[in-house]
Design an enzyme around this catalytic site. Structure first.
Site, PDB file in Angstrom:
ATOM      1  N   CYS A   6      -8.142   1.796   6.025  1.00  0.00           N
ATOM      2  CA  CYS A   6      -6.972   2.543   5.524  1.00  0.00           C
ATOM      3  C   CYS A   6      -5.862   1.557   5.165  1.00  0.00           C
ATOM      4  O   CYS A   6      -5.475   0.710   5.973  1.00  0.00           O
ATOM      5  CB  CYS A   6      -6.503   3.527   6.588  1.00  0.00           C
ATOM      6  SG  CYS A   6      -4.904   4.267   6.226  1.00  0.00           S
ATOM      7  N   HIS A  48      -3.234   6.302  12.928  1.00  0.00           N
ATOM      8  CA  HIS A  48      -3.673   7.002  11.731  1.00  0.00           C
ATOM      9  C   HIS A  48      -3.605   8.519  11.896  1.00  0.00           C
ATOM     10  O   HIS A  48      -4.249   9.079  12.776  1.00  0.00           O
ATOM     11  CB  HIS A  48      -5.099   6.596  11.364  1.00  0.00           C
ATOM     12  CG  HIS A  48      -5.555   7.225  10.081  1.00  0.00           C
ATOM     13  ND1 HIS A  48      -5.294   6.660   8.852  1.00  0.00           N
ATOM     14  CD2 HIS A  48      -6.192   8.390   9.842  1.00  0.00           C
ATOM     15  CE1 HIS A  48      -5.771   7.460   7.905  1.00  0.00           C
ATOM     16  NE2 HIS A  48      -6.329   8.504   8.479  1.00  0.00           N
ATOM     17  N   ASN A  88       4.021  14.324   0.528  1.00  0.00           N
ATOM     18  CA  ASN A  88       2.917  14.870  -0.255  1.00  0.00           C
ATOM     19  C   ASN A  88       1.717  15.070   0.673  1.00  0.00           C
ATOM     20  O   ASN A  88       1.408  14.191   1.485  1.00  0.00           O
ATOM     21  CB  ASN A  88       2.549  13.907  -1.385  1.00  0.00           C
ATOM     22  CG  ASN A  88       3.682  13.735  -2.387  1.00  0.00           C
ATOM     23  OD1 ASN A  88       4.402  14.674  -2.672  1.00  0.00           O
ATOM     24  ND2 ASN A  88       3.846  12.526  -2.901  1.00  0.00           N
ATOM     25  N   HIS A 101       2.781   9.850   5.388  1.00  0.00           N
ATOM     26  CA  HIS A 101       3.977   9.066   5.114  1.00  0.00           C
ATOM     27  C   HIS A 101       5.081   9.961   4.593  1.00  0.00           C
ATOM     28  O   HIS A 101       4.829  10.930   3.879  1.00  0.00           O
ATOM     29  CB  HIS A 101       3.701   7.931   4.123  1.00  0.00           C
ATOM     30  CG  HIS A 101       2.955   8.353   2.892  1.00  0.00           C
ATOM     31  ND1 HIS A 101       1.599   8.574   2.876  1.00  0.00           N
ATOM     32  CD2 HIS A 101       3.392   8.611   1.633  1.00  0.00           C
ATOM     33  CE1 HIS A 101       1.220   8.931   1.655  1.00  0.00           C
ATOM     34  NE2 HIS A 101       2.298   8.970   0.887  1.00  0.00           N
TER      35      HIS A 101
HETATM   36  P1  5GP Z   1       1.509   9.467  -2.111  1.00  0.00           P
HETATM   37  O1  5GP Z   1       1.217   9.740  -3.547  1.00  0.00           O
HETATM   38  O2  5GP Z   1       0.266   9.301  -1.286  1.00  0.00           O
HETATM   39  O3  5GP Z   1       2.479  10.458  -1.504  1.00  0.00           O
HETATM   40  O4  5GP Z   1       2.319   8.115  -2.073  1.00  0.00           O
HETATM   41  C1  5GP Z   1       1.733   6.882  -1.824  1.00  0.00           C
HETATM   42  C2  5GP Z   1       2.778   5.830  -2.122  1.00  0.00           C
HETATM   43  O5  5GP Z   1       2.351   4.613  -1.558  1.00  0.00           O
HETATM   44  C3  5GP Z   1       2.985   5.591  -3.613  1.00  0.00           C
HETATM   45  O6  5GP Z   1       4.353   5.821  -3.933  1.00  0.00           O
HETATM   46  C4  5GP Z   1       2.586   4.131  -3.809  1.00  0.00           C
HETATM   47  O7  5GP Z   1       3.408   3.454  -4.732  1.00  0.00           O
HETATM   48  C5  5GP Z   1       2.716   3.567  -2.408  1.00  0.00           C
HETATM   49  N1  5GP Z   1       1.788   2.484  -2.121  1.00  0.00           N
HETATM   50  C6  5GP Z   1       0.454   2.459  -2.332  1.00  0.00           C
HETATM   51  N2  5GP Z   1      -0.081   1.304  -1.917  1.00  0.00           N
HETATM   52  C7  5GP Z   1       0.941   0.569  -1.418  1.00  0.00           C
HETATM   53  C8  5GP Z   1       1.026  -0.734  -0.832  1.00  0.00           C
HETATM   54  O8  5GP Z   1       0.050  -1.464  -0.669  1.00  0.00           O
HETATM   55  N3  5GP Z   1       2.254  -1.158  -0.425  1.00  0.00           N
HETATM   56  C9  5GP Z   1       3.372  -0.384  -0.569  1.00  0.00           C
HETATM   57  N4  5GP Z   1       4.541  -0.885  -0.143  1.00  0.00           N
HETATM   58  N5  5GP Z   1       3.330   0.864  -1.120  1.00  0.00           N
HETATM   59  C10 5GP Z   1       2.145   1.317  -1.531  1.00  0.00           C
HETATM   60 ZN    ZN Z   2      -4.334   4.921   8.301  1.00  0.00          ZN
END
Ligand code: 5GP
Ligand code: ZN
Length: 112
Positions: A6, A48, A88, A101
């Site tokens: 993850c 997690h 989300n 998150h």
């Molecule tokens: P979701 O669409 O799942 O609500 O948001 C996931 C967020 O995680 C996205 O805004 C994306 O830009 C961010 N994200 C994905 N991978 C990484 C990463 O490796 N590092 C950081 N800092 N943000 C990430």
């Molecule tokens: Zn995780």
């Protein structure tokens, strides 16, 4: 419990670098890699939890702690005039990373 593959568990373990804004024993917060606002950071639990839909009553204190951190961290990050908080959840909720998150977005408008 953490998952080997993850991406956010890896960030919590320090295996993937992040631009950290806060960390304690339970939680880590870091700037989003693709910010959707002048200020955009994420707050995650270190253990997690796949999504809000997977959280149980045992996670209630942790979830409360994460929500409580939002205004403090938002202010520290420079959100002087309010912020947006987004979680989300699942496919139809637009969740791309399957580790719970909280998005915190702020900074001067206009932005989405
Ligand atoms: P979701 O669409 O799942 O609500 O948001 C996931 C967020 O995680 C996205 O805004 C994306 O830009 C961010 N994200 C994905 N991978 C990484 C990463 O490796 N590092 C950081 N800092 N943000 C990430
Ligand atoms: Zn995780």
């Amino acid at each position: 419990m953490q998952l080997e593959d993850c991406i956010f568990c890896k960030i919590a373990r320090g295996e993937i670098p992040c631009n950290k804004v806060y960390e304690d024993d339970d939680v880590i917060a870091f700037h989003d890699i693709h910010p959707q606002a002048p200020i955009h950071f994420l707050i995650i639990p270190k253990h997690h939890i796949t999504s809000l839909a997977h959280a149980t009553s045992e996670d209630a204190v942790l979830l409360g702690k994460m929500i409580n951190l939002v205004p403090t961290l938002a202010k520290q990050a420079g959100c002087d005039n309010g912020f947006r908080t987004v979680i989300n959840t699942g496919h139809d909720g637009g969740q791309e990373v399957p580790h719970l998150h909280i998005h915190v977005l702020g900074g001067p408008r206009p932005w989405k």
